[in-house]
Design an enzyme around this catalytic site. Structure first.
Site, mmCIF file in Angstrom:
data_model
loop_
_atom_site.group_PDB
_atom_site.id
_atom_site.type_symbol
_atom_site.label_atom_id
_atom_site.label_comp_id
_atom_site.label_asym_id
_atom_site.label_seq_id
_atom_site.Cartn_x
_atom_site.Cartn_y
_atom_site.Cartn_z
ATOM 1 N N ASP A 294 0.837 -1.195 0.000
ATOM 2 C CA ASP A 294 0.000 0.000 0.000
ATOM 3 C C ASP A 294 0.880 1.256 0.000
ATOM 4 O O ASP A 294 1.781 1.383 0.839
ATOM 5 C CB ASP A 294 -0.859 -0.046 1.273
ATOM 6 N N GLU B 227 1.346 -0.669 -5.034
ATOM 7 C CA GLU B 227 0.126 0.107 -5.230
ATOM 8 C C GLU B 227 0.479 1.589 -5.120
ATOM 9 O O GLU B 227 0.232 2.219 -4.108
ATOM 10 C CB GLU B 227 -0.940 -0.265 -4.190
#
Lengths: 663, 663
Positions: free
Chosen positions: B382, B411
């Site tokens: 993330d 990401e």
């Protein structure tokens, strides 16, 4: 688990330009050039970054620096001036800019009308730290701001004014925290030459053909043709080798295997018992005469370029003094040059694999030093591609370290990668494939490769429409129009070019059948040239060279752009100075037999012009002036008159006061 | 004058590919890939050159090698097989090939019918020297040839036969003189991953929404939806963070500042008193349950991917155990995440500038090891762009050294250079801008940048039509056609793609007004999804995933090519395996509202096909078959039916026997 030593250095430095082969080779520039460096600075997160371009003359220790300015997409640039000849080093250092990051956050919070009291305290600490890094003058100034930001008795608006003050931003930028900065892995280099390395007009002549009578010319005779060469606007006069010529296996006229009595031999068969590469052919005169010639040439604005042809005749003193420098065949004879079925028995190549390669390298190097002593600063190197690249790299670097103004032209017609490798190794200028590029597409693609790619950083093209070795087919059959068109192309596509004269301006065009070799080649005989021939191209050459001197745009190649035409026989291109102050548009009819007309579609953006703009174009050859407007303009060129336009662009510039005037 | 130490090494090694940032970063490949390296070998003169591509698994010492073969223009290539996971090193060594040079000269002289007796003697010496370098077996064989070549009693033709024998050429190539060889300055690296790093189909789901009843789901409930996910043909099931969720400042439904009773909170607000990144949310089950789920998934051909979100809720145990890992504000509170005017009070970012950054780095690294212990080999990271690049480089390298099969998906939706920098730093796959590329031109330019430039060497795109964070505008308003078209684009433009389901296949499309955020976002609440919805896109997803498994061309991106169409709303592209055995042509109607038709103009050259060739195209979605011939072919796509064709190409191959058959 070992943590990396550079763990806390957050900015990545990528894609520096110029950078040739990861920094293995220097870029090339000219004295006084602004040197622009671009680089990607990439950092994680939302940190502001800052950086400097560091530079210094190679060999010095202290770095100078200039702050990098942002472009777009994490790209930055910086520029410094190349204020002395030689090599300069440069690299980039970058860091995260805590103050700028903080200012960004503060501004956002102010805009969102959020409470910033804590931010102001954070800022106070950042400023106080900078105060400790700052100069005796700036330190107290920063400390005062820090105090304001943390004071509990100061009004919020006063603090915000202090925090967002432009003076504070400047001071903070002047005293950044570089303790965790990143340096680019490589220190790069740029080679700085004198202007002639980029802008030069070469005229090649055989000194022995300067009497006009068929007798062997001398340096004194050469002096007498200097005014002629200078009057055409050339600034370099280049001589094939001026050394004694061997007699063993001397070639006769038209490269005959056996020379007749009185045949002078090829100047490239260097050396006889009187001397070799450091001697002057006795029939040309003496070293004293040569030095006098160099000085005289200078008076005419001409610089003498010598040919450095590293090979010998069988009679060269090296052959007996240093037999180990040549390859022996199993029968004990020395290996002459050959490219089967051709044999060049009058020429011995050096054996760079010689046991005494060290001695050979040093001796060849000393040849340059010798002629530099005589006042020569320009060398055209014959067939450099048949000697080791590493030799050139070493030799040129050493010579230019001692004499920063020496310029080397590589006469290599060989495989493309090797052409470029020679230029990377240090040659200041290079011969090209121009001579065999004929069509619009060929010329466009080739010149784009030379000027729009990385190649432009290290390879300086010198375009020759002819040489003593090459009489290309179009000159054999294209008549006067071909000579003029090819001349204009050479002199305007590239800031350096040359012709082999007087063969060129007198339009010598008869080749040995089926070849690109001159019939009765001057390499093997003394020619009588009629310099007063009324058909000579001298007037047009003079005009084009004048245009080259007058138009700064023609003195470099960086902004060469090709423009579309609706007629493939019409080649259109433009050049512009980096500052946009001078623009030239050239149109050439590549059909040497028929009138061609059509529309050119100028890329006005590339010229920094408006599509609605009316501008004057001044044909520097025909001295005509036209008004053009917008991108599409009509052109018609009659090869029997002049097959080319060289237009200088004169713009009508709107001034603030609304007066029109010529820029 | 100092002579250079490498003076006698004559071959220059330039422009190796792949080589990323001068060798700073490894290229990326997959286990079993043939690894092709190209390089320029440049040498002065007319010497023949030879070289080898050297390679070894990183960490080993002995080099393996394969001979370089010439292409054109001084370019060479060599290939070796990447037969194990991890990193491989490679570089190039090259030298002048005396024997080949000699053979070239000999051949020319023979052709010119010149005397070669001296050449044969020279050759004898070259062969005799090789004999001394050769093996016990080859040595005597070479010595015998050397004797023949120098023998005075052997006939000329016998010698020439011996000199030009193919066996001799092979032996001489096997025992070259490499004493003056050049090595490339840099040892380069390639990272070898397992196939899933290149070819993967991701399905993201919230474990807690798997009951269908609105109750909090458990890992056991997730097990029950595995058959559903697997039946659609996905091979990765990816979960948002499965850790305990903080309660302090917990966000309510629709990101409300204050949570209502029973609101589950965002899974990205990681950690409460029961644990943090190494704990499982108590309502999901236990670590034992999780390991069981991983095993069950495997039974269905699904691999579990976890989310690595390096941030905490205010209740995370780190906050009290390691307060130094967080940034303190001047008032003593910990700095929460913010991007003014937005505040994320439920999330604390780590302070990578912490005094104890070493401890922080090590702890984050240990989180990966912890989940690897539980059987996880895929991590979706993330916001990696808000952590130092250097951290990822170190962390990923170390993890993959211990566990070569671990795959990391970045990401990051951030600036382009930073996206690429993360991929260079080690991420195996990366999110992209695909989600916001809509038009033919946008998609073409972006995918060309990703696949036709250097970027393809290190950046493996993973295309997502939606994510829990992004409901792009076209899905909000484009209806079923938009969902299908975007799905087909993602699944065929890239060999890796993913969807956030069941929101995707159930076509959830209601956004918070004026935003690209889902209304009633699953991040803040438990959803009830009706997996049996008859309108679900499940059937077409299943078909497209089957096509991806059946067509090797769709399992890589190297040969992606775009083809012209005469209708801008029709995007046409093809993919092909490197060996040309499998080809797929995709046509997508980008207008989600109207039928579009037009002609596609296939670049048959790119597909290795003949312009006269008739070929069958088999639509793997509609199961229809058509015959096409030549480049121009008609296509019509009705968005209300299926807005895309995925054609597998079946060629009629002419065999020697003249039978036609399907390849």
């Amino acid at each position: 688990m070992r943590l990396p030593p550079d763990a806390r250095r957050r900015v990545r430095i990528e894609r520096i330009t110029p950078e040739i082969d990861a920094g293995r080779w220097p870029a090339k520039r000219i004295l006084g050039d602004p040197f622009r460096v671009e680089v990607d600075l990439v950092c994680d997160g939302h940190e502001s970054v800052a950086g400097v371009l560091l530079y210094r003359p190679t060999g010095t220790t202290a770095w100078d620096e200039v702050r990098l300015e942002p472009l777009v997409n994490d790209r930055w640039h910086g520029t410094f001036e190349l204020s002395q000849l030689g090599w300069w080093q440069y690299t980039v250092e970058a860091w995260t800019d805590e103050f700028a990051t903080w200012r960004k956050l503060l501004d956002k919070k102010l805009e969102a009308r959020q409470d910033v009291s804590l931010e102001l305290q954070v800022g106070s600490e950042i400023v106080a730290q900078a105060a400790r890094r700052a100069s005796a003058q700036a330190g107290p100034e920063l400390e005062r701001v820090a105090r304001i930001l943390r004071s509990t008795r100061t009004a919020r608006d006063t603090k915000i004014d202090a925090a967002t003050d432009e003076r504070l931003r400047e001071l903070m930028a002047a005293y950044p925290d570089r303790s965790r900065s990143t340096w680019h892995d490589v220190v790069l280099e740029v080679r700085v030459d004198r202007p002639k390395a980029r802008f030069s007009s070469w005229y090649e002549l055989f000194p022995r053909s300067t009497t006009g009578s068929g007798n062997h010319g001398t340096f004194r005779d050469v002096e007498s043709v200097l005014p002629y060469v200078a009057s055409m606007g050339f600034d370099v006069v280049y001589f094939p080798p001026i050394h004694p010529i061997g007699t063993s296996h001397r070639k006769g006229r038209n490269n005959a295997l056996v020379a007749e009595d009185g045949d002078p031999g090829s100047p490239w068969a260097i050396g006889d018992k009187t001397g070799g590469h450091k001697a002057v052919h006795p029939e040309l005169g003496t070293l004293v005469d040569f030095r006098r010639l160099v000085a005289k040439a200078k008076d005419y604005g001409l610089e003498v370029a010598l040919d450095a042809a590293f090979q010998t005749s069988p009679d060269h003193p090296y052959v007996t003094a240093h037999p180990e420098w040549f390859k022996k065949r199993p029968d004990g004879t020395i290996q002459y040059a050959e490219n089967p079925p051709k044999k060049y028995e009058d020429i011995y190549p050096f054996d760079f694999d010689s046991r005494d390669w060290r001695g050979l390298w040093r001796e060849l190097h000393s040849i340059f030093l010798f002629w530099i002593e005589q006042g020569v600063r320009l060398f055209r190197v014959d067939n450099p591609h048949t000697k080791p690249l590493r030799f050139w790299e070493w030799c040129i670097r050493d010579i230019q370290t001692r004499h920063p103004d020496v310029v080397f032209l590589a006469e290599a017609f060989t495989r493309p990668k090797l052409m470029y490798a020679l230029a990377k190794a240090g040659f200041s200028q290079s011969y090209t494939y121009f001579t065999w590029r004929n069509t619009s597409r060929e010329l466009t693609e080739y010149l784009q490769e030379l000027t729009e790619t990385d190649v432009g950083e290290f390879f300086r093209p010198n375009l020759w429409p002819n040489t003593p070795d090459i009489l290309p087919e179009h000159l054999q059959f294209g008549g006067r129009a071909a000579f003029i068109a090819r001349f204009v192309l050479a002199a305007t596509l590239s800031s350096s070019y040359g012709i082999y004269g007087p063969a060129f301006e007198l339009m010598a065009h008869v080749a040995r059948p089926g070849s690109e070799e001159y019939l009765d080649n001057e390499k093997y005989e003394i020619k009588r040239w009629n310099l007063e021939d009324p058909n000579s191209l001298r007037p047009i050459i003079t005009r084009v060279n004048r245009a080259r001197r007058e138009c700064a745009a023609l003195q470099g190649n960086v902004n060469l752009r090709f423009h579309k035409t609706d007629n493939d026989q019409l080649l259109c291109f433009s050049k512009q100075t980096l500052d946009g102050q001078d623009s030239v548009i050239v149109v050439v009819n590549l059909d040497f037999y028929h009138r061609q007309s059509g529309w050119v579609e100028l890329d006005l953006d590339a010229l920094g012009m408006d599509s609605q703009e009316t501008f004057q174009i001044h044909d520097l050859i025909a001295e005509a002036r036209y008004l053009w407007r917008g991108p599409r303009n009509y052109v018609e060129l009659e090869p029997q008159l002049v097959p080319a336009h060289v237009f200088q662009v004169r713009r009508f510039v709107q001034r603030e006061q609304d007066f029109d005037y010529y820029a």
